[in-house]
Enzyme design. Structure first.
Site, short mmCIF file in Angstrom:
data_model
loop_
_atom_site.label_atom_id
_atom_site.label_comp_id
_atom_site.label_asym_id
_atom_site.label_seq_id
_atom_site.Cartn_x
_atom_site.Cartn_y
_atom_site.Cartn_z
N ASP A 213 29.78 -5.39 30.35
CA ASP A 213 30.80 -4.39 30.05
C ASP A 213 32.15 -4.88 30.53
OD1 ASP A 213 29.67 -3.93 32.73
OD2 ASP A 213 31.12 -2.30 32.87
N GLU B 146 29.21 -2.00 35.21
CA GLU B 146 29.82 -2.39 36.47
C GLU B 146 31.23 -1.86 36.62
OE1 GLU B 146 32.20 -4.66 39.27
OE2 GLU B 146 32.46 -4.62 37.10
#
Length: 473
Positions: free
Chosen positions: A89, A152
């Site tokens: 991500d 994250e």
């Protein structure tokens, strides 16, 4: 098999690594609204599927776990003893790019694109490091597990979910920080503050707004005031705020102020020029506003968090040890219509605890008339620099780069924060500027390859049946 054979194999894989990175960069994998099978939105879910496909194509055994994480294993025969943790991500693209954010651009030895350094490039390096070990049939004493996550950037709920059901390997590193090794990460507290106020008098503050992210020193702040001349404000600004530019414009009976400072990450607030605290300092210097309840509230905040102070001293929080000093960033504030709300970001060293910092800040805010409520917090994270795991990683780093290996403490948090034994190992090299989270983020072709070599040799040093640094297999 000699060391050079592994390095030469990876060098031949460089064009394939660029293509793999391109296939990930083109996916806008920032968090959006959840969908079935995509808890963080379609972008992160697509990136996970692509990561699993790349892993399988390189000879790893990959599977999607709970729609939030990819497990990609190399080797068989027992539980993995080493884990490598990456995330696919990214943060949104933001403004200011000179190349497309979601398309890989090769230029002058650099690979540009959102996620190139954080953390898609390192993920590709790890994939190809393990792929090289598989292709060259280098024996392992125990399996290695590469984990590819998808949240994250927004709190690592993916990792929390995974850990609630699955055991992590006893040795774990993440290429989500800096070389040589980050083994200490300060604790973190984000505190919300609020208060109400009543206003009266001809000279008063109508509104004040600053900051969007709790973990960033605000580079801009704005306010609207009445009963005060433009000349009076400009004279005070010139006298009090040499590092902040104040623009004042009259509009619809009010004087609108814009303070322009310099943003910074909340873990290093001393590197910025906080426009919020600067504007509060300016407004509180203006006389004749004693009847304004908002002015009174702002002055109380100005005493607790003075402009230019970043160690929390005035709130009774200052402390320091070998991991560094406590830092405090007053990062968000909104005042309008009788309601004030804000956010404080604190990074504290090993000598303090989350409970202790929370208690002291709550007490200081309460004494100043504010309600406080923790938004999030974590204890400091530490892995002994003397451990065999850390020493081995540092030896590999030094052998591959010719640079000294040492441990570091940071105020930010990496993907392994709170995981016993976990450290950050790369991908950024000392002194490197890669525009992480900014426009034109990049990783160099040289460093993408060097990361792959470092990771491959680290895997063999920790889990290999032979150590290539000491001779042939």
């Amino acid at each position: 098999m000699q060391k050079n054979s592994l390095d030469e194999y990876l060098e031949r894989q460089a064009p394939a690594m660029w293509e793999a990175l391109a296939s990930l960069v083109e996916i806008p994998s920032f968090r959006t609204q959840a969908e079935p099978g995509a808890p963080y939105g379609p972008g992160p879910a697509k990136a996970l599927r692509q990561g699993a496909q790349l892993a399988n194509s390189l000879g790893l055994h990959a599977q999607l776990v709970d729609d939030v994480m990819v497990e990609a294993d190399l080797g068989t025969g027992g539980a993995p003893q080493l884990g490598i943790l990456c995330h696919l991500d990214v943060v949104p693209e933001g403004a200011g790019w000179t190349v497309p954010a979601f398309a890989l651009t090769r230029r002058d030895g650099r690979l540009y694109g959102r996620g190139a350094i954080d953390d898609k490039g390192p993920a590709v390096a790890a994939l190809y490091a393990l792929g090289a070990i598989h292709a060259l049939e280098l024996p392992l004493t125990s399996p290695v597990r590469l984990l590819l996550g998808s949240d994250e950037e927004n709190g690592s709920s993916d990792l929390a979910l995974y850990r609630s059901k699955h055991k992590l390997p006893p040795m774990l590193f993440t290429p989500d920080g800096d070389y040589p090794i980050i083994n200490v990460e300060k604790g973190m507290l984000r505190m919300r503050l609020s208060a109400s106020y009543h206003q009266a008098g001809a000279r008063r503050i109508l509104s004040l707004r600053a900051g969007k992210a709790p973990n960033a020193v605000p580079g801009q702040a704005e306010a609207a005031i009445i009963g005060i001349s433009k000349e009076e404000v400009e004279a005070a600004a010139a006298r009090l705020l040499p590092g902040i530019r104040i623009t004042a414009q009259e509009h619809e009976g009010a004087l609108h102020l814009l303070a322009a400072g310099h943003g910074a990450h909340a873990s290093t607030p001393e590197g910025g020029e906080n426009a919020l605290t600067g504007l509060v300092h300016l407004l509180c210097s203006l006389p004749g506003m004693e009847q304004d309840g908002l002015w009174e509230r702002l002055c109380a905040l100005g005493h607790l968090f003075p402009h230019g102070e970043t160690d929390g001293r005035s709130a009774g929080l200052a402390c320091r040890d070998g991991s560094g000093a406590l830092t405090l960033a007053f990062s968000v504030l909104s005042c309008e219509g009788g309601a004030l709300s804000g956010m404080i970001d604190i990074r504290f060293p090993l000598c303090e605890t989350l409970a202790g910092v929370t208690q002291q800040l709550t007490r200081a805010l309460a004494q100043a008339g504010f309600t406080a409520a923790p938004a999030m917090g974590t204890e400091p994270h530490q892995v002994p620099g003397s451990s065999a795991f850390v020493r081995t990683l540092l030896e590999v780093y030094s052998r591959q780069t010719g640079l000294p290996g040492y441990c570091m403490a940071i105020g930010g948090g990496t993907y392994v924060h709170g995981i016993p034994g976990g450290v950050a190992f790369g991908p950024a090299f000392p002194g490197e500027e890669n525009h992480m989270h900014g426009a034109d983020e990049f990783i160099t072709e040289e460093h993408l390859l060097l990361n792959a070599k470092i990771i491959a040799h680290a895997v063999l040093a920790l889990c290999g049946a032979v150590d290539l640094a000491k001779g042939e297999a």
